[in-house]
Motif scaffolding. Structure first.
Motif, PDB file in Angstrom:
ATOM      1  N   TYR A 278      38.700  31.532  43.370  1.00  0.00           N
ATOM      2  CA  TYR A 278      39.140  31.807  41.970  1.00  0.00           C
ATOM      3  C   TYR A 278      40.687  31.904  41.716  1.00  0.00           C
ATOM      4  O   TYR A 278      41.246  31.893  40.522  1.00  0.00           O
TER       5      TYR A 278
ATOM      6  N   ALA B 242      36.438  38.914  31.404  1.00  0.00           N
ATOM      7  CA  ALA B 242      36.426  40.058  31.959  1.00  0.00           C
ATOM      8  C   ALA B 242      35.959  40.208  33.590  1.00  0.00           C
ATOM      9  O   ALA B 242      36.668  40.631  34.508  1.00  0.00           O
ATOM     10  N   GLY B 243      35.021  39.145  33.819  1.00  0.00           N
ATOM     11  CA  GLY B 243      34.540  39.091  35.319  1.00  0.00           C
ATOM     12  C   GLY B 243      35.569  38.551  36.198  1.00  0.00           C
ATOM     13  O   GLY B 243      35.540  38.645  37.440  1.00  0.00           O
TER      14      GLY B 243
ATOM     15  N   GLY C 158      38.534  38.930  35.820  1.00  0.00           N
ATOM     16  CA  GLY C 158      39.592  39.899  36.332  1.00  0.00           C
ATOM     17  C   GLY C 158      39.213  40.793  37.606  1.00  0.00           C
ATOM     18  O   GLY C 158      40.244  41.143  38.544  1.00  0.00           O
ATOM     19  N   SER C 159      37.974  40.841  38.017  1.00  0.00           N
ATOM     20  CA  SER C 159      37.788  41.829  39.253  1.00  0.00           C
ATOM     21  C   SER C 159      38.307  40.789  40.666  1.00  0.00           C
ATOM     22  O   SER C 159      38.646  41.477  41.541  1.00  0.00           O
ATOM     23  N   ALA C 160      37.908  39.462  40.310  1.00  0.00           N
ATOM     24  CA  ALA C 160      38.406  38.737  41.300  1.00  0.00           C
ATOM     25  C   ALA C 160      39.981  38.863  41.602  1.00  0.00           C
ATOM     26  O   ALA C 160      40.516  38.718  42.662  1.00  0.00           O
TER      27      ALA C 160
ATOM     28  N   PHE D 256      41.755  41.274  40.427  1.00  0.00           N
ATOM     29  CA  PHE D 256      42.168  42.660  41.025  1.00  0.00           C
ATOM     30  C   PHE D 256      42.195  42.598  42.527  1.00  0.00           C
ATOM     31  O   PHE D 256      43.088  43.195  43.388  1.00  0.00           O
ATOM     32  N   ALA D 257      41.001  42.276  43.053  1.00  0.00           N
ATOM     33  CA  ALA D 257      40.761  42.218  44.599  1.00  0.00           C
ATOM     34  C   ALA D 257      41.922  41.293  45.330  1.00  0.00           C
ATOM     35  O   ALA D 257      42.345  41.806  46.235  1.00  0.00           O
TER      36      ALA D 257
ATOM     37  N   GLN E  58      45.271  43.389  45.293  1.00  0.00           N
ATOM     38  CA  GLN E  58      45.248  44.473  46.193  1.00  0.00           C
ATOM     39  C   GLN E  58      45.508  43.884  47.699  1.00  0.00           C
ATOM     40  O   GLN E  58      46.310  44.436  48.491  1.00  0.00           O
TER      41      GLN E  58
END
Length: 138
Positions: free
Chosen positions: A26, A57-58, A60-62, A64-65, A68
């Motif tokens: 992604y 929104a979904g 966004g988690s990829a 954000f990971a 990090q």
């Protein structure tokens, strides 16, 4: 979804070379061509979304990971004591490429980089008025 003319979509499709540091299904991360400090990295979703108001929104988690992981690597590789994660939305906020992206900027004590001047509210009532105005728009 991609945009045929978007430079970041073209980079994600491999049409334009980049100094890639990370890639998954992604997300793509690569060094900024005009870094604030060496190691300044951009993190983009591979699909085209103009800004924070358009990204699902979904996804966004990829992102954000990935941020990090990449930020930890930037810290290690540069020896930086800290980092900023910056993300601009729309022209007035400094967005120049209209494909959402995050900057990971390595920071060093005393590097002289100033992010912005801070303002203040006239008083507590003015602050509460603004909070109510924003909340009413949700």
């Amino acid at each position: 979804m991609t945009d045929a003319n978007c430079i970041f979509c073209r980079i994600a499709r491999g049409e334009i070379p980049c100094a890639k540091v990370y890639e998954d299904e992604y997300v793509l991360a690569f060094l900024d061509l005009a870094p604030v400090h060496p190691g300044h990295t951009l993190v983009i979703p591979k699909t085209h979304h103009k800004d924070m108001l358009e990204i699902p929104a979904g996804l966004g988690s990829a992102v954000f990971a990935a941020i990090q992981k990449v930020a930890a690597a930037v810290l290690e590789a540069t020896g930086a004591q800290g980092f900023n994660v910056m993300q601009n939305n729309r022209l007035a906020a400094g967005q120049t490429v209209f494909h959402i992206h995050w900057h990971i900027i390595p920071r060093f004590e005393g590097d002289g980089l100033e992010m912005w001047a801070q303002g203040k509210y006239a008083d507590g009532a003015a602050m509460q008025q603004m909070a109510a105005k924003v909340a009413a728009c949700l």
